[in-house]
Design a protein around this motif. Structure first.
Motif, PDB file in Angstrom:
ATOM      1  N   THR A  13     -15.924  28.657  -5.423  1.00 18.46           N
ATOM      2  CA  THR A  13     -15.601  28.921  -4.019  1.00 18.46           C
ATOM      3  C   THR A  13     -14.330  29.751  -3.913  1.00 18.46           C
ATOM      4  O   THR A  13     -14.272  30.723  -3.155  1.00 18.46           O
ATOM      5  CB  THR A  13     -15.438  27.592  -3.249  1.00 18.46           C
ATOM      6  OG1 THR A  13     -16.638  26.828  -3.401  1.00 18.46           O
ATOM      7  CG2 THR A  13     -15.179  27.840  -1.784  1.00 18.46           C
ATOM      8  N   GLN A  14     -13.320  29.405  -4.705  1.00 16.82           N
ATOM      9  CA  GLN A  14     -12.066  30.158  -4.677  1.00 16.82           C
ATOM     10  C   GLN A  14     -12.307  31.599  -5.123  1.00 16.82           C
ATOM     11  O   GLN A  14     -11.818  32.532  -4.483  1.00 16.82           O
ATOM     12  CB  GLN A  14     -11.016  29.499  -5.570  1.00 16.82           C
ATOM     13  CG  GLN A  14      -9.688  30.226  -5.551  1.00 16.82           C
ATOM     14  CD  GLN A  14      -8.595  29.482  -6.290  1.00 16.82           C
ATOM     15  OE1 GLN A  14      -8.758  28.333  -6.665  1.00 16.82           O
ATOM     16  NE2 GLN A  14      -7.487  30.148  -6.491  1.00 16.82           N
ATOM     17  N   LEU A  17     -14.192  33.505  -2.308  1.00 19.71           N
ATOM     18  CA  LEU A  17     -13.345  33.796  -1.152  1.00 19.71           C
ATOM     19  C   LEU A  17     -12.258  34.805  -1.495  1.00 19.71           C
ATOM     20  O   LEU A  17     -11.907  35.639  -0.655  1.00 19.71           O
ATOM     21  CB  LEU A  17     -12.734  32.514  -0.597  1.00 19.71           C
ATOM     22  CG  LEU A  17     -13.717  31.666   0.193  1.00 19.71           C
ATOM     23  CD1 LEU A  17     -13.125  30.309   0.521  1.00 19.71           C
ATOM     24  CD2 LEU A  17     -14.139  32.368   1.450  1.00 19.71           C
ATOM     25  N   VAL A  79     -13.769  38.197   9.479  1.00 15.32           N
ATOM     26  CA  VAL A  79     -12.875  37.390   8.639  1.00 15.32           C
ATOM     27  C   VAL A  79     -11.723  36.840   9.485  1.00 15.32           C
ATOM     28  O   VAL A  79     -11.372  35.666   9.365  1.00 15.32           O
ATOM     29  CB  VAL A  79     -12.354  38.213   7.438  1.00 15.32           C
ATOM     30  CG1 VAL A  79     -11.263  37.456   6.698  1.00 15.32           C
ATOM     31  CG2 VAL A  79     -13.490  38.558   6.491  1.00 15.32           C
ATOM     32  N   PHE A 131     -10.427  26.621   2.159  1.00 15.24           N
ATOM     33  CA  PHE A 131     -11.493  27.365   1.488  1.00 15.24           C
ATOM     34  C   PHE A 131     -12.858  26.758   1.776  1.00 15.24           C
ATOM     35  O   PHE A 131     -13.833  27.470   1.973  1.00 15.24           O
ATOM     36  CB  PHE A 131     -11.249  27.400  -0.021  1.00 15.24           C
ATOM     37  CG  PHE A 131     -10.274  28.442  -0.467  1.00 15.24           C
ATOM     38  CD1 PHE A 131      -9.643  29.297   0.428  1.00 15.24           C
ATOM     39  CD2 PHE A 131      -9.967  28.574  -1.806  1.00 15.24           C
ATOM     40  CE1 PHE A 131      -8.747  30.254   0.006  1.00 15.24           C
ATOM     41  CE2 PHE A 131      -9.071  29.536  -2.243  1.00 15.24           C
ATOM     42  CZ  PHE A 131      -8.464  30.374  -1.334  1.00 15.24           C
ATOM     43  N   MET A 134     -13.825  27.707   5.289  1.00  9.12           N
ATOM     44  CA  MET A 134     -14.144  29.137   5.358  1.00  9.12           C
ATOM     45  C   MET A 134     -15.464  29.447   4.663  1.00  9.12           C
ATOM     46  O   MET A 134     -16.228  30.293   5.129  1.00  9.12           O
ATOM     47  CB  MET A 134     -13.021  29.961   4.749  1.00  9.12           C
ATOM     48  CG  MET A 134     -11.785  30.011   5.612  1.00  9.12           C
ATOM     49  SD  MET A 134     -10.636  31.259   5.065  1.00  9.12           S
ATOM     50  CE  MET A 134     -11.565  32.737   5.418  1.00  9.12           C
ATOM     51  N   ALA A 135     -15.729  28.786   3.546  1.00  2.00           N
ATOM     52  CA  ALA A 135     -16.989  29.026   2.834  1.00  2.00           C
ATOM     53  C   ALA A 135     -18.176  28.647   3.709  1.00  2.00           C
ATOM     54  O   ALA A 135     -19.175  29.379   3.765  1.00  2.00           O
ATOM     55  CB  ALA A 135     -17.011  28.243   1.524  1.00  2.00           C
ATOM     56  N   LEU A 138     -18.378  31.357   6.502  1.00  2.00           N
ATOM     57  CA  LEU A 138     -18.848  32.646   5.997  1.00  2.00           C
ATOM     58  C   LEU A 138     -20.303  32.577   5.547  1.00  2.00           C
ATOM     59  O   LEU A 138     -21.022  33.573   5.590  1.00  2.00           O
ATOM     60  CB  LEU A 138     -17.949  33.135   4.862  1.00  2.00           C
ATOM     61  CG  LEU A 138     -16.542  33.550   5.287  1.00  2.00           C
ATOM     62  CD1 LEU A 138     -15.662  33.815   4.073  1.00  2.00           C
ATOM     63  CD2 LEU A 138     -16.585  34.766   6.188  1.00  2.00           C
TER      64      LEU A 138
END
Length: 158
Positions: A13-14, A17, A79, A131, A134-135, A138
């Motif tokens: 994930t990091q 992103l 974003v 994160f 946000m994941a 997104l």
């Protein structure tokens, strides 16, 4: 009540992103160069008979010169919208660490930007939670694929 949220691999994930943030920074900092239309004829050897292909390079160039900057702007706005849905500390962390400059490091953010300063472990927890949010956001936008970010995804695919 069962939790239906997926369990994501933190490293994957990091990395995903950080790729999104890198693209964001590139779109924000690198200026768009318009393409020029060629007005001289180009000749190529073609077989006799109809090719059933209509070519309009001037129109293709004009469409690109309009659509590419619009796509860049839409990506950056998307974003920004996802980041704006995070809580204040998470927003500050993401904006200062990932969206502004390339040379900002984690220790600068958790020691000097966040007020009051936090420990490295608290910073990691805060970043991981941001994160994750946000994941998911997104993935809803179609930018990320959650199936590839889930824990054990490599074992399922291989």
């Amino acid at each position: 009540m069962r939790n239906n949220l997926p369990e994501l691999d933190r490293r994957k994930t990091q990395n995903a992103l950080e790729g999104v943030f890198e693209k964001y920074r590139i779109y924000k900092t690198i200026t768009f160069m318009d393409r020029e239309s060629f007005i001289t004829a180009g000749y190529t050897d073609r077989p006799n008979g109809p090719t059933n292909v209509t070519s309009d390079p001037t129109a293709r160039t004009a469409v690109y010169n309009v659509d590419a900057p619009a796509a860049r702007l839409a990506y950056c706005e998307m974003v920004d919208a996802v980041v704006s849905r995070l809580n204040e500390r998470e927003q500050l962390l993401i904006r200062e660490r990932y969206l502004k400059d390339d040379d900002v490091f984690d220790y600068k953010v958790y020691n000097y930007v966040l007020d009051p300063p936090v420990s490295k472990d608290t910073y990691t927890k805060l970043r991981t939670r941001a994160f994750y949010k946000m994941a998911l956001a997104l993935a809803d936008q179609g930018v990320l694929n959650l199936a590839g970010l889930q824990k054990g995804a490599d074992r399922k695919l291989g």
